[in-house]
Every structure is written in C-alpha cells, then in structure tokens.
Design an enzyme around this catalytic site. Sequence first.
Site, short mmCIF file in Angstrom:
data_model
loop_
_atom_site.label_atom_id
_atom_site.label_comp_id
_atom_site.label_asym_id
_atom_site.label_seq_id
_atom_site.Cartn_x
_atom_site.Cartn_y
_atom_site.Cartn_z
N PRO A 1 1.22 -1.17 0.65
CA PRO A 1 0.07 0.15 -0.44
C PRO A 1 0.55 1.40 0.14
O PRO A 1 1.93 1.24 0.03
CB PRO A 1 -0.82 0.21 1.36
N SER B 1 7.67 4.75 9.76
CA SER B 1 7.34 3.22 8.81
C SER B 1 5.79 3.16 8.80
O SER B 1 5.02 3.17 9.70
CB SER B 1 8.47 2.74 9.16
N LYS B 2 5.50 2.18 7.61
CA LYS B 2 4.73 1.33 7.41
C LYS B 2 4.35 1.03 8.75
O LYS B 2 2.85 0.22 8.71
CB LYS B 2 5.11 0.47 6.21
N ARG B 3 5.15 0.09 9.76
CA ARG B 3 4.50 -0.74 11.04
C ARG B 3 4.10 0.45 11.77
O ARG B 3 3.52 -0.26 12.77
CB ARG B 3 5.80 -1.36 11.45
#
Length: 519
Positions: free
Chosen positions: A16, A267-269
């Site tokens: 994504p 970050s994405k996390r």
Amino acid sequence: MEREVRVRFAPSPTGPLHIGGVRTALYNYLLARKLGGKMLLRIEDTDQNRFVPGAEDYIRQSLEWCGITLDESPWTETPGPHAPYRQSERKPMYLQYAQQLLDSGHAYYAFDTPEELDAMRARLTAAKVPNPQYNSITRAQMRNSLTLPEDEVKQLLDNNTPYVIRLKVPRKEEIRFNDLIRGWVVVHSSSVDDKVLMKSDGMPTYHLANIVDDHLMEITHVIRGEEWLPSAPLHVLLYRYFGWESTMPQFAHLPLLLKPDGTGKLSKRDGDRLGFPVFPLEWHGKDAETGEPTVSSGYRESGYLPEAFINFLAFLGWNPGTQQELFTMDDLIATFSIERVSKSPARFDQNKVRWYNEQYLRAKPDSELAQYLLDALKEQGVEVSANKAEQIAALVKERATFPADLAKEAQLFFHRPTSYDEQVISKKWNAQVAGALQEFALALPATADSTPEGIKALLTQVLERQGIKIGQVLQALRVAVTGAAAGPDLMAIMSILGPEETAQRLNLAIDQLAAQASA
Ligand code: GLU
C-alpha cells in the site's frame, strides 16, 4: 523554447502507498498544476519478486480519493503519448540502452556467481573494509568483461552464461548536482558502487529503467523522497554517459517524515501501533511471517475528509510563509513552491490532522452534514426529518471531529436520559431548583415561541417569578434534559427537542431524582 514542465510519480507496486508516498505524489501534482505542466504516473514494477497483487489498484484509488489527477498514466482509456506506463510492459526497450553503455565503455558484463560475490564480501569484511562493495577497486578482482580476455567473454556470452550488466563508475571523480531543496550536493565517485543495470533475467533494475523512462517521458523535475538521495549521484552519471545531461531533470529530494516523538522515520508498521493510520485507505494485506490476513487502517475509513488529509500532508514539509493554515487544493496549487519545501524532517502530528478534519467538517454546508447524519441514523433505525437533521447537524458539528461524531452527538435528541450526571446533581439539584424547573415545564407547552431565544425568554420569566437566578439552575437544567454535564448550546437543544418533549424530560428527571433521593 522553455520546456513544458513534466513531473512523475513513480511508485513500485510493492504494497500500500504510505502517507509519505501520497505527499510525494501531492508535491509533484501541485508543481505541475501550478506551472501549467503535466503530471504523470509510471508504475515501476521491474522487481517481480516484490510485486504485491492489488497494490497498483490501491495506488490508483488512493490518488483518486485525494483528488490528485493524472494527465498520463497506465489507467487512461486512450494510451498516453509515452505509453506503456508500466515498466514491466516496457521491458524490451531497456536492453538497447544498456547496450549503448556497453558500447561506449561505461558498462560491463559481470559473470560472478552468487557464491563468488559472497566470497568477495567475506574477504573484504575480514580485511575490515567498512562497506564491502563491487566498485572501481574490487571489480579488478572479479569475473567481468573488464578482467577477462575478450574471447572468454564472447564464449561465456555464447554459452548463455548468466550475467548482469554493471555501470562502470569512475574511480576518482566528483559528482555534483543542484538539488532544488538541498542546494549543491557533491559526492565522490569512490563512494558509489558499480550498480547492476540489467539483471540476469533480462529485467532492468530500478536505476536503469528509471533514468531511461524519465528521459523518454521528457521529465523536467524529479520530486521524490529523501531515501533516493543516495541514488542521485548514480543517476547523474547515467545521464552523463547517455549524453542526456542537457535535458537532465532537476532533482528535489523531500524531507523525511518522522514519528510524532521525532525518534525516527515514520514507517509502514508504525501507524496502527501509534494510534493513527499511515495509509490513505484501509489495506487488506498479509502478515509477512505468518501469511495471516491483516487489516491496516486508512484515513478514508477513519472518517477523514480528503480535503483535510491533503491540507495536512501539504504542510508536512512545506509552509506558505504566512499564518494561513487552511488551503484547499486550488489554494495549494496557487501558493505552492519548491523553494518553500524544507530540508529538515517533518514530524507527524496526530492532533494536527484531527484539527484539520474538524475545520473542514465544520465548514461543510449544514445540508451536507445533515445527509451524513440522516444516513447514520437510518442505519440505527432512527427516523428524522431532513429539516431536523439539519438543525441538529448545525448544532453538534462544533463538537465533531469525524462525520460519525455527528451521529454520536445527536443521540441525545432521540433517547431520553437514563441516568443523570451525579456530580452536577449532588452539587446543583435541590428543592428550589426542582421547583423552578417544574414551573418551567408547566409553562413550556403553552409557549408560542420555541426558538432558542423564545425558550430562553420563557425560562428567564419563570425564574424571575421564582426569585432564582439563571446561573443557579442552568447546569441542573442541562442534566435534567440531556443527562450529561456538558454538550451543545442548551437553549438550542431545547428548541430542537421542542417544548413538549423538553417538558416531558424535565418532569421525568424531577420524578426520578425525587425517587432516588427518597430511596
Ligand atoms: N520506484 C521508486 C519508488 O518506489 C521511485 C523513486 C523515484 O521517484 O525515482 O519510490
């Protein structure tokens, strides 16, 4: 003649789009629109191992939701002038460019096996070389067309021995370019490795495909995240070796996006872990280790309005140099400039994005807010007229951050209180107050004026007769009507409820509180 401004957003469909990616797309879009240029999107999918199904569609939907429109992309009905816009579909184009560099001596074949590459790294690590690389020094010890005799190279190629094509980076050279955000960047070529341009499967790497495509697509400005800054010197070399320096795009590397506490890159996390989305839309993915399905929240599904999200993102790294904070997309287009993009990292601020949402939500016409409310209430099985919904929306919007809050705040109009704020009752409820409110309840149904002003006038009259000040009853009155100690304007609440319902609620409260007191 001035070249037409052409910018591109070049995402890789490896998952994504993160909000940092949306910001990159936004800044490209703003510059293109501001300068009357073109915005195009190219899908960089040369790394088939990292391809994630659904990612491209996600990127498309995200940009649509944000209102970032594209002039050229893989998704237009009629192919654009530089179609195809997916690198995997452009694969046959790249080899000739690699060949051009081989012919001019700026690239070479490398036949090293993975084991040989590992052995090289191990050797360098043992010799305490800090950053083992295939570069202008180490290539002399490797198996490539610079070290092997010509006939052996020919034979290896004839035998279809797997090879990659690497860029021959000069040993001692200064590479300079002027970044629109960072100013002059100077890098010594000894710190640049001999990057692979063509992989053994015949696919170009990001570096080769990106430069060839930016050139063919006549890109004038490359605006991208800071993580690409280390690659830029290599890209500058490629432009030089292709002989395209005179039309090389201008580079602008955007500042990093940091976590709210500034401790590192967002970050994405991070998103759901820190309590806010990092993706524009909800993403249904898979856990990298277990393969279990995962859901990551999105701004859209969390109730953010695209206008608010965009305004917020624009300010993550840019500012107009004035106090103005609210900018529609058109305002941003008119005001945006690369010169005002900061080089220092931008910290994500969760309160700020909520603040923006509040501003845009409250600025919407009441009729539009009423529609949200009507839909939400209908789902709860509550029937209400459009007119009443509009009145309620106008009243409760000041307390709402998300559209869903409108329905939450509106509950008091459809449900009589089942309990009364204890603190207020213990401090403010007494026989005199109850008596005054009873008189008020009695007078309400006969009132001819049920506007907030009319109700207030009636209340004042009743209280005067009772010889009690309005300040003594207001909180108790609120709790009697709504159950809660705080909420929207009380006169407006009573006006919307109407004199009958307000009177009934008052009587109910008086009865219940009397019963509680005697129990
Ligand atoms: N495909 C690269 C990415 O995923 C594009 C980098 C660039 O804009 O050059 O971000």
